[in-house]
Design an enzyme around this catalytic site. Structure first.
Site, PDB file in Angstrom:
ATOM      1  CE  LYS A  20     -74.980  49.501 105.544  1.00  0.00           C
ATOM      2  NZ  LYS A  20     -75.382  49.864 106.850  1.00  0.00           N
TER       3      LYS A  20
ATOM      4  NE  ARG B 287     -80.467  52.309 105.193  1.00  0.00           N
ATOM      5  CZ  ARG B 287     -79.181  52.568 105.330  1.00  0.00           C
ATOM      6  NH1 ARG B 287     -78.425  52.766 104.286  1.00  0.00           N
ATOM      7  NH2 ARG B 287     -78.639  52.608 106.527  1.00  0.00           N
TER       8      ARG B 287
ATOM      9  NE  ARG C 100     -70.771  53.595 113.120  1.00  0.00           N
ATOM     10  CZ  ARG C 100     -71.705  53.014 112.366  1.00  0.00           C
ATOM     11  NH1 ARG C 100     -71.371  52.088 111.508  1.00  0.00           N
ATOM     12  NH2 ARG C 100     -72.970  53.351 112.492  1.00  0.00           N
TER      13      ARG C 100
ATOM     14  NE  ARG D 181     -73.146  57.220 111.009  1.00  0.00           N
ATOM     15  CZ  ARG D 181     -73.575  56.230 110.230  1.00  0.00           C
ATOM     16  NH1 ARG D 181     -72.706  55.518 109.531  1.00  0.00           N
ATOM     17  NH2 ARG D 181     -74.852  55.927 110.141  1.00  0.00           N
TER      18      ARG D 181
ATOM     19  NE  ARG E 265     -78.458  54.421 112.116  1.00  0.00           N
ATOM     20  CZ  ARG E 265     -77.294  54.422 112.751  1.00  0.00           C
ATOM     21  NH1 ARG E 265     -77.180  54.998 113.935  1.00  0.00           N
ATOM     22  NH2 ARG E 265     -76.242  53.866 112.218  1.00  0.00           N
TER      23      ARG E 265
HETATM   24  P1  AMP Z   1     -75.526  54.479 106.816  1.00  0.00           P
HETATM   25  O1  AMP Z   1     -74.282  55.279 106.682  1.00  0.00           O
HETATM   26  O2  AMP Z   1     -75.687  53.435 105.743  1.00  0.00           O
HETATM   27  O3  AMP Z   1     -75.717  53.918 108.209  1.00  0.00           O
HETATM   28  O4  AMP Z   1     -76.735  55.506 106.579  1.00  0.00           O
HETATM   29  C1  AMP Z   1     -76.956  56.601 107.452  1.00  0.00           C
HETATM   30  C2  AMP Z   1     -78.324  57.180 107.224  1.00  0.00           C
HETATM   31  O5  AMP Z   1     -78.417  57.707 105.884  1.00  0.00           O
HETATM   32  C3  AMP Z   1     -79.487  56.206 107.328  1.00  0.00           C
HETATM   33  O6  AMP Z   1     -79.884  55.997 108.670  1.00  0.00           O
HETATM   34  C4  AMP Z   1     -80.559  56.941 106.520  1.00  0.00           C
HETATM   35  O7  AMP Z   1     -81.085  58.045 107.231  1.00  0.00           O
HETATM   36  C5  AMP Z   1     -79.740  57.514 105.368  1.00  0.00           C
HETATM   37  N1  AMP Z   1     -79.656  56.575 104.225  1.00  0.00           N
HETATM   38  C6  AMP Z   1     -78.531  55.942 103.765  1.00  0.00           C
HETATM   39  N2  AMP Z   1     -78.827  55.172 102.715  1.00  0.00           N
HETATM   40  C7  AMP Z   1     -80.155  55.310 102.482  1.00  0.00           C
HETATM   41  C8  AMP Z   1     -81.052  54.755 101.543  1.00  0.00           C
HETATM   42  N3  AMP Z   1     -80.652  53.864 100.625  1.00  0.00           N
HETATM   43  N4  AMP Z   1     -82.372  55.129 101.611  1.00  0.00           N
HETATM   44  C9  AMP Z   1     -82.802  56.014 102.528  1.00  0.00           C
HETATM   45  N5  AMP Z   1     -82.006  56.575 103.451  1.00  0.00           N
HETATM   46  C10 AMP Z   1     -80.691  56.229 103.446  1.00  0.00           C
END
Ligand code: AMP
Length: 220
Positions: free
Chosen positions: A14, A89, A128, A163, A174
């Protein structure tokens, strides 16, 4: 129609695809994960909650996400279109997003589902690395995505880091959460006629080419 949503399991690309889309179509990249990681740095109550929840691989509560997102989408730089990376999400977020769109009088646009098998995603997640300074994404397990100098960002010379949620146990949570909560959105957007499926299992260029074929007709 210059708004895009990227729906994808963790480590499907993404962030990488958003960067490519941002450059080609001059859109604003809005990553809810990045907004949260920024808020986490404040080390207040909210920051602590965000840090712990992300590390476990669980979702942040919807209300926090809505506030961050609406503020960001409402900024003047988003007027020419944006890419949502990591939102919506779950179904509640998708429905709430439509209320925001209505309020701001903007259209839903394209929804891209990036797809890749579990094993490939897990391998990508392990490799990553991100730049602490500019956020650029690298992968030490993929030849063409390695930094030129180990642990140093090619673009700004910043230090690279992994991360906290890029570990096997968080990844599993996740991924399972994606399958349970986010995957139903695919049928939802398919029925609306906005969904495009992208094979993200090969190179980033191949995935990007598939999106270009769809977007160039309207956006260039
Ligand atoms: P990402 O960078 O998109 O992989 O997001 C990292 C983490 O942020 C996710 O595993 C969630 O804990 C949180 N997160 C990101 N976007 C959302 C969302 N739209 N709703 C809830 N939690 C989110």
């Amino acid at each position: 129609m210059r708004n895009l949503i990227l729906l994808a399991p963790p480590a499907a690309g993404k962030g990488t695809q958003s960067d490519l889309l941002e450059k080609r179509y001059h859109l604003v990249h809005i990553s809810t994960g990045d907004l949260l990681r920024e808020a986490e740095k404040k080390e207040d109550e909210l920051g602590k909650y965000i840090k712990e929840t992300i590390a476990k691989g669980e979702f942040i509560s919807d209300d926090i996400i809505y506030e961050m997102l609406e503020n960001r989408i409402n900024s003047p730089d988003c007027k020419n279109g944006f890419i949502l990376d990591g939102f919506p999400r779950n179904m509640e977020q998708a429905i709430h997003y439509e209320e925001i769109l209505k309020k701001l009088n903007i259209s839903l646009g394209y929804v891209f589902q990036l797809d890749a098998p579990y094993d490939i995603l897990e391998e990508r997640m392990i490799g990553r690395r991100l730049c602490k300074n500019c956020g650029s994404v690298y992968n030490v397990n993929i030849e063409e995505s390695k930094p030129k100098v180990e642990n140093v960002c090619d673009k700004c010379g910043g230090v690279l880091y992994q991360r906290t949620d890029d570990n096997e146990s968080s990844f599993k949570v996740r991924y399972d959460t994606y399958m349970e909560k986010t995957k139903p959105l695919i049928d939802y957007y398919k029925e609306k006629g906005n969904l495009y499926v992208i094979d993200s299992s090969k190179s980033k260029e191949e995935a990007f080419d598939q999106m270009k074929k769809i977007l160039d007709r309207e956006m260039i």
